[in-house]
Motif scaffolding. Structure first.
Motif, PDB file in Angstrom:
ATOM      1  N   MET A   1       0.853  -1.161   0.000  1.00 19.48           N
ATOM      2  CA  MET A   1       0.000   0.000   0.000  1.00 19.48           C
ATOM      3  C   MET A   1       0.910   1.238   0.000  1.00 19.48           C
ATOM      4  O   MET A   1       1.814   1.329   0.810  1.00 19.48           O
ATOM      5  CB  MET A   1      -0.892  -0.024   1.242  1.00 19.48           C
ATOM      6  CG  MET A   1      -1.920   1.062   1.216  1.00 19.48           C
ATOM      7  SD  MET A   1      -3.097   0.986   2.576  1.00 19.48           S
ATOM      8  CE  MET A   1      -3.753  -0.645   2.493  1.00 19.48           C
ATOM      9  N   THR A  19      -4.976   3.162  -0.202  1.00 18.31           N
ATOM     10  CA  THR A  19      -4.908   2.476  -1.478  1.00 18.31           C
ATOM     11  C   THR A  19      -4.912   3.531  -2.573  1.00 18.31           C
ATOM     12  O   THR A  19      -5.357   4.667  -2.366  1.00 18.31           O
ATOM     13  CB  THR A  19      -6.114   1.536  -1.675  1.00 18.31           C
ATOM     14  OG1 THR A  19      -7.301   2.311  -1.668  1.00 18.31           O
ATOM     15  CG2 THR A  19      -6.156   0.460  -0.613  1.00 18.31           C
ATOM     16  N   MET A  20      -4.421   3.188  -3.738  1.00 22.68           N
ATOM     17  CA  MET A  20      -4.317   4.168  -4.814  1.00 22.68           C
ATOM     18  C   MET A  20      -5.690   4.650  -5.269  1.00 22.68           C
ATOM     19  O   MET A  20      -5.841   5.771  -5.722  1.00 22.68           O
ATOM     20  CB  MET A  20      -3.530   3.582  -5.982  1.00 22.68           C
ATOM     21  CG  MET A  20      -2.076   3.359  -5.646  1.00 22.68           C
ATOM     22  SD  MET A  20      -1.156   2.605  -6.976  1.00 22.68           S
ATOM     23  CE  MET A  20      -0.874   4.018  -8.002  1.00 22.68           C
ATOM     24  N   SER A  21      -6.707   3.836  -5.124  1.00 21.89           N
ATOM     25  CA  SER A  21      -8.046   4.231  -5.558  1.00 21.89           C
ATOM     26  C   SER A  21      -8.778   5.074  -4.511  1.00 21.89           C
ATOM     27  O   SER A  21      -9.762   5.721  -4.827  1.00 21.89           O
ATOM     28  CB  SER A  21      -8.872   2.990  -5.893  1.00 21.89           C
ATOM     29  OG  SER A  21      -9.029   2.192  -4.732  1.00 21.89           O
ATOM     30  N   GLU A  22      -8.311   5.075  -3.260  1.00 26.31           N
ATOM     31  CA  GLU A  22      -9.020   5.770  -2.192  1.00 26.31           C
ATOM     32  C   GLU A  22      -8.239   6.935  -1.587  1.00 26.31           C
ATOM     33  O   GLU A  22      -8.632   7.464  -0.556  1.00 26.31           O
ATOM     34  CB  GLU A  22      -9.367   4.780  -1.079  1.00 26.31           C
ATOM     35  CG  GLU A  22     -10.304   3.692  -1.523  1.00 26.31           C
ATOM     36  CD  GLU A  22     -10.552   2.670  -0.426  1.00 26.31           C
ATOM     37  OE1 GLU A  22      -9.913   2.757   0.640  1.00 26.31           O
ATOM     38  OE2 GLU A  22     -11.383   1.785  -0.646  1.00 26.31           O
TER      39      GLU A  22
END
Length: 95
Positions: A1, A19-22
């Motif tokens: 992460m 996370t990269m999406s959040e």
């Protein structure tokens, strides 16, 4: 992460993992409680010179490029195998 750096208007800096999406653009400052914006930093790169990395690299390379053996290993380097005459030892499983 991945780890992201944040800095608030008071100058406090801290790192947080998302996370990269959040990953948010802003986060609450841990020191003063104000709004901290995500700061641009250099990425953390792997230490490719470590022994663990070299071990993984060697294992991956040996899967595709195995070492070629051109002669039998020397037999003088091993200790002679002991032989037992005990009949009970014959019932033991062989490795």
């Amino acid at each position: 992460m991945p780890s992201y750096s944040f800095q608030c208007s008071e100058g406090c800096r801290f790192d947080a993992m998302f996370t990269m999406s959040e990953v948010p653009e802003t986060a609450e400052c841990r020191a003063c409680g104000g709004v901290a914006r995500r700061a641009i930093t250099a990425p953390h790169l792997s230490a490719a010179g470590t022994s663990a990395f070299q071990l993984v690299d060697h294992a991956a390379r040996s899967a595709h490029e195995p070492a070629v053996v051109d002669r039998l290993p020397g037999s003088g380097s091993r200790a002679p195998q002991r032989v037992t005459r005990n009949p009970l030892h014959a019932k033991l499983p062989r490795a």
